[in-house]
Design a protein around this motif. Structure first.
Motif, PDB file in Angstrom:
ATOM      1  N   MET A   1      -5.648   6.671   0.549  1.00  0.00           N
ATOM      2  CA  MET A   1      -4.831   7.580  -0.262  1.00  0.00           C
ATOM      3  C   MET A   1      -4.945   7.125  -1.704  1.00  0.00           C
ATOM      4  O   MET A   1      -4.137   6.350  -2.205  1.00  0.00           O
ATOM      5  CB  MET A   1      -3.390   7.496   0.246  1.00  0.00           C
ATOM      6  N   SER A   2      -6.004   7.602  -2.372  1.00  0.00           N
ATOM      7  CA  SER A   2      -6.237   7.097  -3.725  1.00  0.00           C
ATOM      8  C   SER A   2      -5.137   7.523  -4.680  1.00  0.00           C
ATOM      9  O   SER A   2      -4.769   6.772  -5.587  1.00  0.00           O
ATOM     10  CB  SER A   2      -7.611   7.560  -4.226  1.00  0.00           C
ATOM     11  N   LYS A   3      -4.585   8.728  -4.495  1.00  0.00           N
ATOM     12  CA  LYS A   3      -3.450   9.126  -5.359  1.00  0.00           C
ATOM     13  C   LYS A   3      -2.186   8.469  -4.781  1.00  0.00           C
ATOM     14  O   LYS A   3      -1.316   9.117  -4.190  1.00  0.00           O
ATOM     15  CB  LYS A   3      -3.336  10.644  -5.551  1.00  0.00           C
TER      16      LYS A   3
ATOM     17  N   GLY B   1      -6.341  15.192 -11.527  1.00  0.00           N
ATOM     18  CA  GLY B   1      -6.163  14.443 -12.768  1.00  0.00           C
ATOM     19  C   GLY B   1      -6.818  13.072 -12.666  1.00  0.00           C
ATOM     20  O   GLY B   1      -7.390  12.558 -13.632  1.00  0.00           O
ATOM     21  N   GLU B   2      -6.751  12.507 -11.479  1.00  0.00           N
ATOM     22  CA  GLU B   2      -7.351  11.185 -11.250  1.00  0.00           C
ATOM     23  C   GLU B   2      -8.849  11.185 -11.533  1.00  0.00           C
ATOM     24  O   GLU B   2      -9.415  10.146 -11.914  1.00  0.00           O
ATOM     25  CB  GLU B   2      -7.088  10.774  -9.789  1.00  0.00           C
ATOM     26  N   LEU B   3      -9.487  12.343 -11.366  1.00  0.00           N
ATOM     27  CA  LEU B   3     -10.946  12.402 -11.576  1.00  0.00           C
ATOM     28  C   LEU B   3     -11.328  12.193 -13.034  1.00  0.00           C
ATOM     29  O   LEU B   3     -12.510  12.041 -13.360  1.00  0.00           O
ATOM     30  CB  LEU B   3     -11.502  13.739 -11.073  1.00  0.00           C
ATOM     31  N   GLN B   4     -10.325  12.165 -13.915  1.00  0.00           N
ATOM     32  CA  GLN B   4     -10.634  11.847 -15.317  1.00  0.00           C
ATOM     33  C   GLN B   4     -10.936  10.355 -15.504  1.00  0.00           C
ATOM     34  O   GLN B   4     -11.395   9.951 -16.576  1.00  0.00           O
ATOM     35  CB  GLN B   4      -9.472  12.294 -16.206  1.00  0.00           C
ATOM     36  N   GLU B   5     -10.671   9.557 -14.472  1.00  0.00           N
ATOM     37  CA  GLU B   5     -11.051   8.129 -14.515  1.00  0.00           C
ATOM     38  C   GLU B   5     -12.548   8.020 -14.224  1.00  0.00           C
ATOM     39  O   GLU B   5     -13.024   8.457 -13.177  1.00  0.00           O
ATOM     40  CB  GLU B   5     -10.284   7.335 -13.440  1.00  0.00           C
ATOM     41  N   GLY B   6     -13.298   7.401 -15.132  1.00  0.00           N
ATOM     42  CA  GLY B   6     -14.757   7.337 -14.998  1.00  0.00           C
ATOM     43  C   GLY B   6     -15.243   6.586 -13.777  1.00  0.00           C
ATOM     44  O   GLY B   6     -16.353   6.830 -13.294  1.00  0.00           O
ATOM     45  N   SER B   7     -14.424   5.663 -13.252  1.00  0.00           N
ATOM     46  CA  SER B   7     -14.820   4.884 -12.074  1.00  0.00           C
ATOM     47  C   SER B   7     -15.180   5.791 -10.893  1.00  0.00           C
ATOM     48  O   SER B   7     -16.025   5.431 -10.070  1.00  0.00           O
ATOM     49  CB  SER B   7     -13.687   3.934 -11.673  1.00  0.00           C
TER      50      SER B   7
ATOM     51  N   ASN C   1      -4.544  -1.019  -0.933  1.00  0.00           N
ATOM     52  CA  ASN C   1      -3.498  -0.794  -1.936  1.00  0.00           C
ATOM     53  C   ASN C   1      -4.000   0.218  -2.960  1.00  0.00           C
ATOM     54  O   ASN C   1      -5.133   0.119  -3.420  1.00  0.00           O
ATOM     55  CB  ASN C   1      -3.165  -2.103  -2.649  1.00  0.00           C
ATOM     56  N   THR C   2      -3.125   1.156  -3.305  1.00  0.00           N
ATOM     57  CA  THR C   2      -3.506   2.160  -4.306  1.00  0.00           C
ATOM     58  C   THR C   2      -2.319   2.441  -5.220  1.00  0.00           C
ATOM     59  O   THR C   2      -1.187   2.097  -4.891  1.00  0.00           O
ATOM     60  CB  THR C   2      -3.946   3.479  -3.638  1.00  0.00           C
ATOM     61  N   GLY C   3      -2.581   3.059  -6.321  1.00  0.00           N
ATOM     62  CA  GLY C   3      -1.521   3.360  -7.281  1.00  0.00           C
ATOM     63  C   GLY C   3      -2.105   3.409  -8.677  1.00  0.00           C
ATOM     64  O   GLY C   3      -1.825   4.326  -9.435  1.00  0.00           O
TER      65      GLY C   3
ATOM     66  N   HIS D   1       4.231   2.407  -4.288  1.00  0.00           N
ATOM     67  CA  HIS D   1       2.790   2.579  -4.078  1.00  0.00           C
ATOM     68  C   HIS D   1       2.405   1.810  -2.815  1.00  0.00           C
ATOM     69  O   HIS D   1       2.939   0.728  -2.562  1.00  0.00           O
ATOM     70  CB  HIS D   1       1.988   2.060  -5.278  1.00  0.00           C
ATOM     71  N   PRO D   2       1.472   2.338  -2.005  1.00  0.00           N
ATOM     72  CA  PRO D   2       1.216   1.757  -0.682  1.00  0.00           C
ATOM     73  C   PRO D   2       0.562   0.373  -0.741  1.00  0.00           C
ATOM     74  O   PRO D   2      -0.319   0.132  -1.561  1.00  0.00           O
ATOM     75  CB  PRO D   2       0.251   2.751  -0.019  1.00  0.00           C
ATOM     76  N   ASN D   3       1.007  -0.497   0.172  1.00  0.00           N
ATOM     77  CA  ASN D   3       0.507  -1.875   0.232  1.00  0.00           C
ATOM     78  C   ASN D   3      -0.002  -2.162   1.644  1.00  0.00           C
ATOM     79  O   ASN D   3       0.757  -2.082   2.603  1.00  0.00           O
ATOM     80  CB  ASN D   3       1.655  -2.832  -0.129  1.00  0.00           C
ATOM     81  N   ARG D   4      -1.287  -2.476   1.757  1.00  0.00           N
ATOM     82  CA  ARG D   4      -1.891  -2.621   3.081  1.00  0.00           C
ATOM     83  C   ARG D   4      -1.370  -3.844   3.846  1.00  0.00           C
ATOM     84  O   ARG D   4      -1.460  -3.897   5.069  1.00  0.00           O
ATOM     85  CB  ARG D   4      -3.423  -2.660   3.005  1.00  0.00           C
ATOM     86  N   THR D   5      -0.846  -4.836   3.130  1.00  0.00           N
ATOM     87  CA  THR D   5      -0.378  -6.025   3.838  1.00  0.00           C
ATOM     88  C   THR D   5       0.977  -5.785   4.507  1.00  0.00           C
ATOM     89  O   THR D   5       1.369  -6.530   5.392  1.00  0.00           O
ATOM     90  CB  THR D   5      -0.266  -7.251   2.903  1.00  0.00           C
ATOM     91  N   TYR D   6       1.694  -4.755   4.090  1.00  0.00           N
ATOM     92  CA  TYR D   6       3.034  -4.507   4.639  1.00  0.00           C
ATOM     93  C   TYR D   6       3.099  -3.335   5.614  1.00  0.00           C
ATOM     94  O   TYR D   6       3.974  -3.297   6.469  1.00  0.00           O
ATOM     95  CB  TYR D   6       4.036  -4.201   3.512  1.00  0.00           C
ATOM     96  N   VAL D   7       2.238  -2.341   5.428  1.00  0.00           N
ATOM     97  CA  VAL D   7       2.438  -1.070   6.144  1.00  0.00           C
ATOM     98  C   VAL D   7       1.266  -0.785   7.084  1.00  0.00           C
ATOM     99  O   VAL D   7       0.144  -0.580   6.628  1.00  0.00           O
ATOM    100  CB  VAL D   7       2.579   0.106   5.141  1.00  0.00           C
TER     101      VAL D   7
END
Ligand SMILES: Cc1ncc(C[n+]2csc(CCOP(=O)(O)OP(=O)(O)O)c2C)c(N)n1
Length: 290
Positions: free
Chosen positions: A86-88, A169-175, A135-137, A123-129
Protein backbone atom coordinates in the motif's frame (compact mmCIF):
# COMPACT_ATOMS: atom_id res chain seq x y z
CA UNK A 1 -18.99 0.82 17.58
CA UNK A 2 -17.85 -0.79 14.34
CA UNK A 3 -19.79 -1.66 11.20
CA UNK A 4 -21.59 -4.98 11.88
CA UNK A 5 -20.38 -6.51 8.61
CA UNK A 6 -16.83 -6.37 9.87
CA UNK A 7 -17.59 -8.10 13.13
CA UNK A 8 -17.51 -11.39 11.27
CA UNK A 9 -14.14 -11.52 9.62
CA UNK A 10 -14.96 -15.04 8.42
CA UNK A 11 -17.13 -13.43 5.73
CA UNK A 12 -13.93 -12.95 3.73
CA UNK A 13 -13.72 -16.72 3.21
CA UNK A 14 -17.31 -16.65 2.00
CA UNK A 15 -16.58 -13.95 -0.58
CA UNK A 16 -13.45 -15.65 -1.90
CA UNK A 17 -15.55 -18.76 -2.64
CA UNK A 18 -18.33 -17.03 -4.64
CA UNK A 19 -18.36 -17.84 -8.36
CA UNK A 20 -21.67 -16.22 -9.41
CA UNK A 21 -20.62 -12.79 -10.80
CA UNK A 22 -23.74 -10.96 -9.58
CA UNK A 23 -23.53 -12.37 -6.07
CA UNK A 24 -19.81 -11.64 -5.99
CA UNK A 25 -20.21 -8.02 -7.05
CA UNK A 26 -22.96 -7.40 -4.47
CA UNK A 27 -20.88 -9.08 -1.73
CA UNK A 28 -17.82 -6.99 -2.61
CA UNK A 29 -19.92 -3.81 -2.74
CA UNK A 30 -21.30 -4.49 0.72
CA UNK A 31 -17.89 -5.41 2.10
CA UNK A 32 -16.28 -2.26 0.67
CA UNK A 33 -19.04 -0.09 2.15
CA UNK A 34 -18.71 -1.84 5.52
CA UNK A 35 -14.98 -1.04 5.42
CA UNK A 36 -15.82 2.56 4.45
CA UNK A 37 -18.12 2.83 7.48
CA UNK A 38 -15.50 1.31 9.77
CA UNK A 39 -12.83 3.64 8.41
CA UNK A 40 -15.06 6.65 9.07
CA UNK A 41 -15.52 5.52 12.65
CA UNK A 42 -11.79 4.94 13.15
CA UNK A 43 -10.93 8.40 11.82
CA UNK A 44 -13.72 10.07 13.81
CA UNK A 45 -12.53 8.42 17.03
CA UNK A 46 -8.84 9.22 16.43
CA UNK A 47 -9.64 12.74 15.13
CA UNK A 48 -7.24 12.26 12.22
CA UNK A 49 -6.87 10.27 9.03
CA UNK A 50 -7.25 10.51 5.27
CA UNK A 51 -10.88 9.80 4.47
CA UNK A 52 -11.01 11.03 0.86
CA UNK A 53 -8.30 8.66 -0.32
CA UNK A 54 -9.63 5.84 1.89
CA UNK A 55 -13.01 6.02 0.22
CA UNK A 56 -11.56 6.11 -3.30
CA UNK A 57 -9.31 3.07 -2.81
CA UNK A 58 -11.57 0.73 -0.85
CA UNK A 59 -13.18 -0.94 -3.87
CA UNK A 60 -9.68 -1.75 -5.16
CA UNK A 61 -8.54 -3.15 -1.78
CA UNK A 62 -11.74 -5.16 -1.25
CA UNK A 63 -11.56 -6.64 -4.75
CA UNK A 64 -7.91 -7.57 -4.26
CA UNK A 65 -8.45 -9.34 -0.92
CA UNK A 66 -11.89 -10.70 -1.81
CA UNK A 67 -11.19 -12.22 -5.21
CA UNK A 68 -7.60 -11.90 -6.39
CA UNK A 69 -4.81 -12.19 -3.81
CA UNK A 70 -3.44 -15.60 -2.80
CA UNK A 71 -2.86 -14.96 0.89
CA UNK A 72 -3.42 -16.93 4.09
CA UNK A 73 -4.41 -14.71 7.04
CA UNK A 74 -3.52 -17.56 9.42
CA UNK A 75 -0.04 -17.77 7.92
CA UNK A 76 0.79 -14.17 6.90
CA UNK A 77 4.42 -15.07 6.13
CA UNK A 78 3.55 -17.95 3.77
CA UNK A 79 6.46 -17.72 1.29
CA UNK A 80 4.32 -18.32 -1.80
CA UNK A 81 1.78 -15.61 -0.96
CA UNK A 82 1.01 -12.68 -3.21
CA UNK A 83 2.21 -9.33 -1.87
CA UNK A 84 0.16 -6.16 -1.55
CA UNK A 85 2.14 -2.98 -0.99
CA UNK A 86 0.00 0.00 0.00
CA UNK A 87 2.29 2.72 -1.26
CA UNK A 88 -0.22 5.48 -0.47
CA UNK A 89 0.36 4.66 3.19
CA UNK A 90 -1.48 7.72 4.49
CA UNK A 91 -4.62 5.65 3.81
CA UNK A 92 -3.56 3.11 6.45
CA UNK A 93 -7.01 2.98 8.03
CA UNK A 94 -8.54 1.66 4.77
CA UNK A 95 -5.85 -1.04 4.66
CA UNK A 96 -6.39 -1.98 8.33
CA UNK A 97 -10.17 -2.27 7.86
CA UNK A 98 -9.58 -4.53 4.84
CA UNK A 99 -6.99 -6.69 6.61
CA UNK A 100 -9.34 -7.14 9.59
CA UNK A 101 -12.17 -8.08 7.23
CA UNK A 102 -9.86 -10.65 5.61
CA UNK A 103 -9.05 -12.13 9.03
CA UNK A 104 -5.44 -11.02 9.57
CA UNK A 105 -6.37 -9.66 13.01
CA UNK A 106 -9.46 -9.07 15.10
CA UNK A 107 -11.73 -6.19 14.02
CA UNK A 108 -11.76 -5.26 17.74
CA UNK A 109 -8.20 -4.03 17.31
CA UNK A 110 -9.42 -1.35 14.88
CA UNK A 111 -10.71 0.56 17.90
CA UNK A 112 -7.09 1.25 18.88
CA UNK A 113 -6.27 3.07 15.63
CA UNK A 114 -3.59 5.68 16.26
CA UNK A 115 -3.85 5.42 20.06
CA UNK A 116 -0.60 5.38 22.08
CA UNK A 117 0.86 1.85 22.09
CA UNK A 118 -1.36 0.61 19.25
CA UNK A 119 0.06 -1.48 16.39
CA UNK A 120 -2.20 0.48 14.05
CA UNK A 121 -0.21 3.65 13.45
CA UNK A 122 -1.22 6.45 11.10
CA UNK A 123 1.10 4.85 8.54
CA UNK A 124 1.44 1.04 8.22
CA UNK A 125 4.33 -0.74 9.94
CA UNK A 126 5.23 -4.27 8.85
CA UNK A 127 6.81 -5.20 12.18
CA UNK A 128 3.54 -4.63 14.07
CA UNK A 129 0.68 -5.52 11.73
CA UNK A 130 0.16 -8.98 10.18
CA UNK A 131 -0.49 -8.64 6.45
CA UNK A 132 1.44 -5.37 6.06
CA UNK A 133 4.30 -6.14 3.67
CA UNK A 134 6.40 -3.02 4.00
CA UNK A 135 6.35 0.30 5.85
CA UNK A 136 4.86 3.09 3.78
CA UNK A 137 3.87 6.70 4.26
CA UNK A 138 6.68 8.62 2.66
CA UNK A 139 5.28 8.72 -0.86
CA UNK A 140 7.26 7.31 -3.77
CA UNK A 141 8.77 4.27 -2.03
CA UNK A 142 6.21 1.50 -2.62
CA UNK A 143 6.95 0.85 -6.29
CA UNK A 144 10.76 0.69 -5.87
CA UNK A 145 10.25 -1.82 -3.02
CA UNK A 146 7.70 -3.72 -5.14
CA UNK A 147 10.25 -4.02 -7.95
CA UNK A 148 12.75 -5.53 -5.51
CA UNK A 149 10.19 -7.98 -4.14
CA UNK A 150 9.13 -8.99 -7.67
CA UNK A 151 12.78 -9.57 -8.66
CA UNK A 152 13.23 -11.66 -5.50
CA UNK A 153 10.17 -13.77 -6.33
CA UNK A 154 11.55 -14.43 -9.83
CA UNK A 155 14.99 -15.37 -8.49
CA UNK A 156 13.42 -17.80 -6.00
CA UNK A 157 11.02 -19.11 -8.67
CA UNK A 158 8.03 -18.33 -6.46
CA UNK A 159 4.55 -18.08 -8.03
CA UNK A 160 3.92 -14.89 -6.03
CA UNK A 161 2.54 -11.78 -7.68
CA UNK A 162 3.26 -8.30 -6.35
CA UNK A 163 0.61 -5.55 -6.38
CA UNK A 164 1.45 -1.94 -5.52
CA UNK A 165 -1.31 0.60 -4.83
CA UNK A 166 -0.22 4.13 -5.75
CA UNK A 167 -1.85 7.55 -5.45
CA UNK A 168 -1.92 9.66 -8.60
CA UNK A 169 -0.41 12.64 -6.74
CA UNK A 170 2.24 10.22 -5.54
CA UNK A 171 3.32 9.69 -9.15
CA UNK A 172 4.84 13.16 -9.04
CA UNK A 173 7.68 11.55 -7.05
CA UNK A 174 10.44 10.74 -9.57
CA UNK A 175 11.39 7.50 -7.78
CA UNK A 176 8.28 5.89 -9.33
CA UNK A 177 9.61 6.42 -12.82
CA UNK A 178 13.05 4.98 -12.03
CA UNK A 179 11.26 1.92 -10.65
CA UNK A 180 8.98 1.77 -13.71
CA UNK A 181 12.02 1.74 -16.02
CA UNK A 182 13.69 -1.04 -14.03
CA UNK A 183 10.53 -3.16 -13.90
CA UNK A 184 10.12 -3.06 -17.68
CA UNK A 185 13.83 -3.65 -18.27
CA UNK A 186 13.65 -6.78 -16.12
CA UNK A 187 10.39 -8.01 -17.68
CA UNK A 188 8.61 -8.20 -14.33
CA UNK A 189 5.31 -9.72 -15.41
CA UNK A 190 4.69 -10.69 -11.78
CA UNK A 191 4.32 -6.97 -10.89
CA UNK A 192 1.10 -4.94 -11.14
CA UNK A 193 0.90 -1.26 -10.20
CA UNK A 194 -2.56 0.11 -9.49
CA UNK A 195 -2.96 3.89 -9.70
CA UNK A 196 -5.84 5.24 -7.61
CA UNK A 197 -6.64 7.92 -10.19
CA UNK A 198 -8.93 10.15 -8.11
CA UNK A 199 -7.40 13.32 -9.65
CA UNK A 200 -6.99 15.08 -6.30
CA UNK A 201 -3.96 15.26 -4.02
CA UNK A 202 -3.41 17.00 -0.67
CA UNK A 203 -4.54 20.55 -1.36
CA UNK A 204 -5.41 20.72 -5.05
CA UNK A 205 -6.28 18.90 -8.25
CA UNK A 206 -3.42 16.71 -9.44
CA UNK A 207 -3.48 18.24 -12.91
CA UNK A 208 -3.22 21.77 -11.49
CA UNK A 209 -0.18 20.85 -9.38
CA UNK A 210 2.02 18.96 -11.86
CA UNK A 211 0.19 17.43 -14.80
CA UNK A 212 0.33 13.65 -15.21
CA UNK A 213 -1.65 13.36 -18.41
CA UNK A 214 -1.35 11.60 -20.76
CA UNK A 215 -0.83 9.07 -17.96
CA UNK A 216 -1.54 5.83 -19.84
CA UNK A 217 0.83 6.85 -22.64
CA UNK A 218 3.56 7.60 -20.10
CA UNK A 219 3.41 4.09 -18.62
CA UNK A 220 3.29 2.57 -22.11
CA UNK A 221 6.34 4.59 -23.11
CA UNK A 222 8.12 3.11 -20.09
CA UNK A 223 7.40 -0.40 -21.47
CA UNK A 224 4.40 -1.38 -19.36
CA UNK A 225 1.16 -3.09 -20.30
CA UNK A 226 -1.55 -0.55 -19.39
CA UNK A 227 -5.22 -1.17 -18.61
CA UNK A 228 -7.66 1.62 -17.79
CA UNK A 229 -10.51 0.52 -15.57
CA UNK A 230 -13.39 1.92 -13.49
CA UNK A 231 -11.96 1.70 -9.96
CA UNK A 232 -15.40 1.17 -8.43
CA UNK A 233 -16.47 -1.68 -10.77
CA UNK A 234 -15.58 -4.81 -8.82
CA UNK A 235 -15.89 -7.29 -11.66
CA UNK A 236 -13.98 -5.08 -14.11
CA UNK A 237 -11.29 -4.64 -11.49
CA UNK A 238 -11.19 -8.36 -10.72
CA UNK A 239 -10.74 -9.29 -14.39
CA UNK A 240 -8.07 -6.62 -14.91
CA UNK A 241 -6.21 -7.63 -11.74
CA UNK A 242 -6.18 -11.32 -12.63
CA UNK A 243 -4.75 -10.72 -16.12
CA UNK A 244 -1.00 -10.58 -16.79
CA UNK A 245 0.99 -9.68 -19.91
CA UNK A 246 3.84 -12.10 -20.56
CA UNK A 247 7.25 -10.44 -20.18
CA UNK A 248 5.90 -7.01 -19.10
CA UNK A 249 4.70 -5.42 -15.87
CA UNK A 250 1.11 -4.19 -15.85
CA UNK A 251 -0.23 -0.82 -14.74
CA UNK A 252 -3.92 -0.53 -13.95
CA UNK A 253 -5.15 3.03 -14.02
CA UNK A 254 -8.20 2.80 -11.77
CA UNK A 255 -10.46 5.83 -12.33
CA UNK A 256 -11.91 6.62 -8.92
CA UNK A 257 -13.74 9.36 -7.03
CA UNK A 258 -12.11 10.78 -3.92
CA UNK A 259 -14.61 10.49 -1.04
CA UNK A 260 -16.58 7.84 -3.00
CA UNK A 261 -19.93 6.86 -1.47
CA UNK A 262 -20.46 9.95 0.69
CA UNK A 263 -22.34 12.77 -1.05
CA UNK A 264 -20.69 15.71 0.72
CA UNK A 265 -17.19 14.23 0.39
CA UNK A 266 -17.11 13.15 -3.26
CA UNK A 267 -14.48 14.98 -5.33
CA UNK A 268 -13.97 17.63 -2.59
CA UNK A 269 -10.32 18.47 -1.95
CA UNK A 270 -10.84 19.48 1.70
CA UNK A 271 -11.73 15.87 2.62
CA UNK A 272 -8.15 14.76 2.04
CA UNK A 273 -7.67 14.76 5.81
CA UNK A 274 -10.67 16.48 7.38
CA UNK A 275 -12.55 14.85 10.27
CA UNK A 276 -16.38 14.69 10.15
CA UNK A 277 -18.63 16.31 12.74
CA UNK A 278 -21.08 14.04 14.59
CA UNK A 279 -23.87 15.03 12.19
CA UNK A 280 -21.69 14.45 9.13
CA UNK A 281 -20.67 11.04 10.49
CA UNK A 282 -24.32 10.04 10.96
CA UNK A 283 -25.21 11.18 7.40
CA UNK A 284 -22.20 9.34 5.93
CA UNK A 285 -22.99 6.09 7.76
CA UNK A 286 -26.62 6.28 6.62
CA UNK A 287 -25.55 6.77 2.99
CA UNK A 288 -23.13 3.84 3.16
CA UNK A 289 -25.75 1.50 4.58
CA UNK A 290 -27.92 1.71 1.42
C1 LIG B 1 7.40 12.15 0.39
C2 LIG B 1 6.12 12.71 0.91
N1 LIG B 1 5.81 14.00 0.68
C3 LIG B 1 4.65 14.51 1.15
C4 LIG B 1 3.79 13.73 1.90
C5 LIG B 1 2.51 14.33 2.47
N2 LIG B 1 1.33 13.81 1.77
C6 LIG B 1 0.53 12.86 2.31
S1 LIG B 1 -0.73 12.43 1.33
C7 LIG B 1 -0.26 13.54 0.13
C8 LIG B 1 -1.04 13.69 -1.15
C9 LIG B 1 -1.07 12.39 -1.90
O1 LIG B 1 -1.92 12.48 -3.00
P1 LIG B 1 -2.34 11.17 -3.75
O2 LIG B 1 -1.14 10.33 -3.98
O3 LIG B 1 -3.11 11.56 -4.96
O4 LIG B 1 -3.23 10.41 -2.66
P2 LIG B 1 -4.82 10.35 -2.51
O5 LIG B 1 -5.42 11.54 -3.20
O6 LIG B 1 -5.25 9.10 -3.16
O7 LIG B 1 -5.07 10.35 -1.03
C10 LIG B 1 0.90 14.23 0.52
C11 LIG B 1 1.57 15.26 -0.30
C12 LIG B 1 4.16 12.37 2.12
N3 LIG B 1 3.36 11.52 2.80
N4 LIG B 1 5.32 11.89 1.61
Amino acid sequence: MLAPDLEQAARWRHVTAISDPQVLTESLRRAANASRATTLQMVSAARLGHLGGDMSVLDVLTTLYGSVLRVDPENPEWPERDRLIMSKGHCSEALYATLAWAGFFSPDELRTFDRPGSALNGHPNRTYVPGVETNTGALGHGLPVGVGVAVGAKLQQLPSRVFVVLGDGELQEGSNWEAAMTAAHRGLDNLTAIVDRNRLQQGARTEDTASLDPLAEKWRAFGWNVVEVDGHDHLGLRDALIAVAAGRPTCLIAETVKGKGISFMEDRVEWHHKVPTADQLATALEELSR
